[in-house]
Design a protein around this motif. Sequence first.
Motif, PDB file in Angstrom:
ATOM      1  N   GLU A 139       0.916  -1.306   0.063  1.00 47.58           N
ATOM      2  CA  GLU A 139       0.047  -0.073   0.140  1.00 47.58           C
ATOM      3  C   GLU A 139       0.868   1.110   0.093  1.00 47.58           C
ATOM      4  N   ALA A 140       1.930   1.419   0.951  1.00 44.12           N
ATOM      5  CA  ALA A 140       2.716   2.382   1.118  1.00 44.12           C
ATOM      6  C   ALA A 140       3.667   2.643  -0.206  1.00 44.12           C
ATOM      7  N   ARG A 141       4.031   1.753  -1.067  1.00 39.38           N
ATOM      8  CA  ARG A 141       4.893   1.488  -2.011  1.00 39.38           C
ATOM      9  C   ARG A 141       3.883   2.210  -3.097  1.00 39.38           C
ATOM     10  N   GLU A 142       2.791   1.643  -3.221  1.00 44.08           N
ATOM     11  CA  GLU A 142       1.931   2.270  -4.516  1.00 44.08           C
ATOM     12  C   GLU A 142       1.546   3.681  -4.247  1.00 44.08           C
ATOM     13  N   ASN A 143       1.394   4.002  -3.132  1.00 51.76           N
ATOM     14  CA  ASN A 143       1.088   5.575  -2.629  1.00 51.76           C
ATOM     15  C   ASN A 143       2.362   6.186  -2.896  1.00 51.76           C
ATOM     16  N   PHE A 144       3.501   5.777  -2.325  1.00 53.33           N
ATOM     17  CA  PHE A 144       4.808   6.500  -2.588  1.00 53.33           C
ATOM     18  C   PHE A 144       5.010   6.671  -4.000  1.00 53.33           C
TER      19      PHE A 144
END
Length: 842
Positions: A139-144
């Motif tokens: 999730e954080a990767r996609e957001n980043f």
Amino acid sequence: MPNTSARPKHGRRTRRRRREDPARNELVSSSLESAQQCLFNQDYGTAFVHYLLVLNLAPMFKDFARESFRFTLNKWTEELDSVGRIQDLFDCYEQALELFPADEVILNSMGEHLFRMGFRDEAAGHFHKALKLRPDYPEARENFYRVANWLVERWHFLMLNDHGRNRKYQQAIQKAVQSGCNTVLDIGTGTGILGMCAKKAGAADVYACELSKTMYELACEVVNANGMDGSIKILHMKSLEMEVPKDIPHRVSLVVTETVDAGLFGEGIIESLVHAWHHLLLPPQQVPLPPSSSATGRVIPAGATVFGMALESIEIRRHHRICVSEVGNLSIAAAGELRSPVSCSPEPDDSMEPYTTERLSRVPGGYKALTEPFTALSIDFNNVQELEGLSSREVQQIRMPVTQEGELDALAVWFQLHLDEESSLSTGPQEDTCWEQAIYPVHSFVLKPQDELIVEVSCIDAFLRLCSVAVLRDGHEIHLDNRPDAQNPGNPVSNPNPEAELCSALASLQTDQTQTKDFCMLECSEMALLNNQDYHQSFSGALAKLIPQLRAKCQDKERSGDSTDASDLLYVLDVSEGFSLLSLIAASHGHVKAYSSMEKKKQQEVLKRLARSNNVPEQHLEFWLNHTEDEHGMLKRPSREKLWSAIMLDCVETCGLIRQKLMEKASLARCLLEDGGSIFPAKIVVHGILVESDTLLLESAVQGQEATLGFNIAPFINQFTVPVHVFLDFSTLECKRLSEFVELFVLDLMDSTANYTDREVKVQATSAGRITAIPFWYHIYLDQEISVSTLSQNSHWKQAAVVLQQPVEVQAGDWVRLAVKLHKSAMSITAHIEKSPGPMEQ
Ligand code: 44T
């Protein structure tokens, strides 16, 4: 054993509190119980307060309660968000992060809220932190990845990979420092590169300023890694806010800056330099030189020459004005004036952009130059009077002979940046540079070789503006109306839309003049969509197949007495993002009540006007958001008895990525369909190709093992590399194709059980080379036969490409195994050479 004697008081106090405070223990356990009870009752606000109390009083419960606490926080902040209590929402996150400062889930969801509120820098900081804490947190990767493009714009990579530019700047700075410029300020330092050049050249004092927080932090890291942290002072501020001696102790002898965009002045270089000359720089060198000229200031670059050229480009035209009169069997003549946000308007307006940008060498379909390049402006950055006078300068008229017949679509602008007397950089379309040109779309007009085009150059608000105002033909001056799409009597341009001309002529005869002045603004991609006849025809065709089927079913039911519904209308919902004609196309099929989810009043008015002019009964077209309070209700059907016959989902973003939450929307939509109803599209097939493209590499990361001008920069900026490149024009991408087109993935929107998240695809290399990227696009199937491709030349979509972390060498005939993964809406691909190949395994 902890050494309690070293901290006797603290140890004693803790022990005493724990042992001797039964009331406290009582409070903790009753609060914990209350928290759980409130959670059960969905009273998240109270649950949150109880949890805060428990975890502050008894931190040992943190591990035990972490999951429930995250859940409560999530629910409560959702509630606060929906009622607009934004400050309370962020207070909750702050309290949560005080308790769990290294909780990646809390950091990530706080980032999501910040992002939605428009605080991109802060959001990115949170995603970055979450990802550092747990690098495999998808999730954080996609957001980043989503914010990385905003934070560290892709031109940073291009710039650092542009060795010619780097060397020229370095040499100019070195020369200036060696000739006595001993104190230097780098305005808009980015990664810190120009400041470091000055230091390396021997400058005594170097200062740098950077207004973006992310770039400022990056510059600090880079300067530190290069052992210059003590010798370059970096300030996180806009140069306009800097003062002597508050921020820097004395005025400097050299300002270096590259705060220029494709239109030269868009990053505010004029304002920054005027301010620098008044407050930060030593006085300029006088001409002729006075005897002692040591304490003087100067700027690199020393100045610029701006060039312009008129051109024809179908690609630019279809993004900035309506080129068709009929779409999906509807006449759009009565739409009224539709404007793109980029137009040459004589009175500047905040909602308008003066220019857009395009890399002309890569514009799909190419372009035709209609005039020779002309000099639009020259500016000396070392002359403060000239800089100050720019905004008040009179509008300049330039007469340019037309060299080729063609339709005038835009004026293009580029420039030469004169670093000093000897050296300059160019951003021209013919040069071998990677820079984009500024594009000023103008009122369309067919130019002939004997014509002369009159262009006006102005500099209102220190923004360069170009406008074509008139054409000289056979001794007559034909005035071009600056309002795009406004009709000009006597204008000999071939009008693609004569009906529209009649309508606006009729409108101007009305006594109520307000209507004629009114216009509706559409995004460039919305314009291109409206111009895409194939797209609308496909929807119309698919509806024309579905509607009779459903009607027949309906009539059967009625005959057999099964139906409880007296009306024989079918219900269609269009949840496309932005301006969409699909609901109206559905309504025009008859026996359909269509709902549009368009929110903007002006756009709703356009659709209503078109309904009227195309004889679609007013009550057959409704606006869904006028019926629901919030977007959660968006996919609910209009009345309890009715189910939707068709729901149209917008599945691909203009940038070439699948829309976020598409599959969730599809499963919700499936639940709301009547028996035999359809989601449009029913299926999406992702296609791709193996390519070798250096261009894509240069735009994705700083390349090569060698240091940039001897500085260690790449590892820092490359943290912001994103594996998926968006807004790509595959048709003009410089690349070597290494395979045929291949099907990469299938998304079935009508059947959730048919979907998977991982797929292995084998593809044979057709030539030898290095696979550096896999561009991809979509075939959007409305039903089994009708599809639209996002690769088609008249599409409003761009393509995207996965850029491989490591290029893969292939020989012709090799089999390549692709592992394609889809997590939510983000696609990732890895490629490996197949050891024991065989087409049979495919
Ligand atoms: N230009 C390349 C890239 N900033 C730079 O936050 C050059 C593009 C280019 N900081 C054509 C030609 C070329 N005070 O990080 C940004 C920005 C920062 C400031 C402090 C200020 N007054 C400013 C103004 C901007 O400077 C960095 C670079 S500016 C962006 C463009 C051949 N197209």
